[in-house]
Design a protein around this motif. Sequence first.
Motif, PDB file in Angstrom:
ATOM      1  N   ALA A   5       0.815  -1.215   0.000  1.00  0.00           N
ATOM      2  CA  ALA A   5       0.000   0.000   0.000  1.00  0.00           C
ATOM      3  C   ALA A   5       0.850   1.268   0.000  1.00  0.00           C
ATOM      4  CB  ALA A   5      -0.948   0.002   1.205  1.00  0.00           C
ATOM      5  N   ASN A  11       0.484   3.209  -5.866  1.00  0.00           N
ATOM      6  CA  ASN A  11      -0.309   4.410  -5.604  1.00  0.00           C
ATOM      7  C   ASN A  11      -0.556   5.231  -6.867  1.00  0.00           C
ATOM      8  OD1 ASN A  11      -0.940   4.910  -2.572  1.00  0.00           O
ATOM      9  ND2 ASN A  11       1.120   4.038  -2.587  1.00  0.00           N
ATOM     10  N   THR A  70      -6.210  -3.923  -4.543  1.00  0.00           N
ATOM     11  CA  THR A  70      -6.093  -2.844  -3.554  1.00  0.00           C
ATOM     12  C   THR A  70      -6.647  -3.281  -2.211  1.00  0.00           C
ATOM     13  OG1 THR A  70      -6.285  -1.147  -5.273  1.00  0.00           O
ATOM     14  CG2 THR A  70      -6.765  -0.463  -3.013  1.00  0.00           C
ATOM     15  N   TYR A  74      -4.425  -3.204   1.209  1.00  0.00           N
ATOM     16  CA  TYR A  74      -4.797  -2.476   2.424  1.00  0.00           C
ATOM     17  C   TYR A  74      -4.935  -3.436   3.613  1.00  0.00           C
ATOM     18  CZ  TYR A  74      -5.604   2.001   0.058  1.00  0.00           C
ATOM     19  OH  TYR A  74      -5.440   3.187  -0.633  1.00  0.00           O
ATOM     20  N   SER A  77      -1.542  -4.340   4.924  1.00  0.00           N
ATOM     21  CA  SER A  77      -0.869  -3.220   5.593  1.00  0.00           C
ATOM     22  C   SER A  77      -1.436  -2.950   6.989  1.00  0.00           C
ATOM     23  CB  SER A  77      -0.978  -1.956   4.736  1.00  0.00           C
ATOM     24  OG  SER A  77      -2.309  -1.475   4.706  1.00  0.00           O
ATOM     25  N   ASN A 141     -11.841   3.748   7.366  1.00  0.00           N
ATOM     26  CA  ASN A 141     -10.557   4.438   7.202  1.00  0.00           C
ATOM     27  C   ASN A 141     -10.412   5.567   8.213  1.00  0.00           C
ATOM     28  OD1 ASN A 141      -8.129   4.562   5.330  1.00  0.00           O
ATOM     29  ND2 ASN A 141      -8.804   6.694   5.274  1.00  0.00           N
ATOM     30  N   PHE A 202      -9.202   7.359  -0.576  1.00  0.00           N
ATOM     31  CA  PHE A 202      -8.195   6.745  -1.436  1.00  0.00           C
ATOM     32  C   PHE A 202      -7.266   7.815  -2.012  1.00  0.00           C
ATOM     33  CE2 PHE A 202     -11.544   3.431  -1.964  1.00  0.00           C
ATOM     34  CZ  PHE A 202     -10.793   2.309  -1.664  1.00  0.00           C
ATOM     35  N   LYS A 205      -4.905   9.165   0.605  1.00  0.00           N
ATOM     36  CA  LYS A 205      -3.849   8.215   0.938  1.00  0.00           C
ATOM     37  C   LYS A 205      -2.814   8.130  -0.187  1.00  0.00           C
ATOM     38  CE  LYS A 205      -5.191   4.341   3.026  1.00  0.00           C
ATOM     39  NZ  LYS A 205      -4.789   4.504   4.447  1.00  0.00           N
TER      40      LYS A 205
END
Length: 212
Positions: A5, A11, A70, A74, A77, A141, A202, A205
């Motif tokens: 991530a 990214n 993704t 996540y 992580s 989140n 998203f 981040k």
Amino acid sequence: MRNIADNRLFNIILLFTIIGEFLVPWILEQFYAAYNGKTMVMSALGSPQSPVRFVYNLWLIWLGGFLTYTAGAYFLSLRARFPVLAVFMLLSIGIFAVGAGLISGFFSVNESKDIITTASKIHGVGAAIGFMALLFFPLLNGIVSFKQKDIMEGIISISSFVLSLIFFACFVMGDKEQFQNTIMKYEGLWERLTLFCLYIPFIYKTMSNLIF
């Protein structure tokens, strides 16, 4: 070893995928005269009647595939520090990726809601469940961010959660006959605003990982 991530390439691809969620439909609708982005959902671009259906459905499959990846990134992580929240986040993103991405890409909805087929039913159920699942992502989140003492990301995520709920309610009401003479009739607009709010965490981040 850095988490997936946090990877720069990951990214960059995620950011461009999110931008594509809005840019691809805007480009494709230029080649579909019968399509109205304000009142029609984006899925109509992939309908059997659409001249751009192949491109849009292929895009949905890419979106679903990469967001599935993704979701896993996540999860990996976060699982060490927040195992329960990591599972919920995996489900939130993963169900959206499969339902609103992969399933919607393989099973097309029709341009007219009056035409109901097996494919359109599968599409409708998959997209609806997917949307509802992703609605929890900004909240999850936000909780993770506050636990990590990232107050800014937490505030942004919770604000995105509240706004997405409001726009999603407008989106749902836009499908009802009694609201067709009100501002709620702009179903396509409410769908895009809902998605934009859901994607804000998203974006934050990815930008944080790319800049810092």
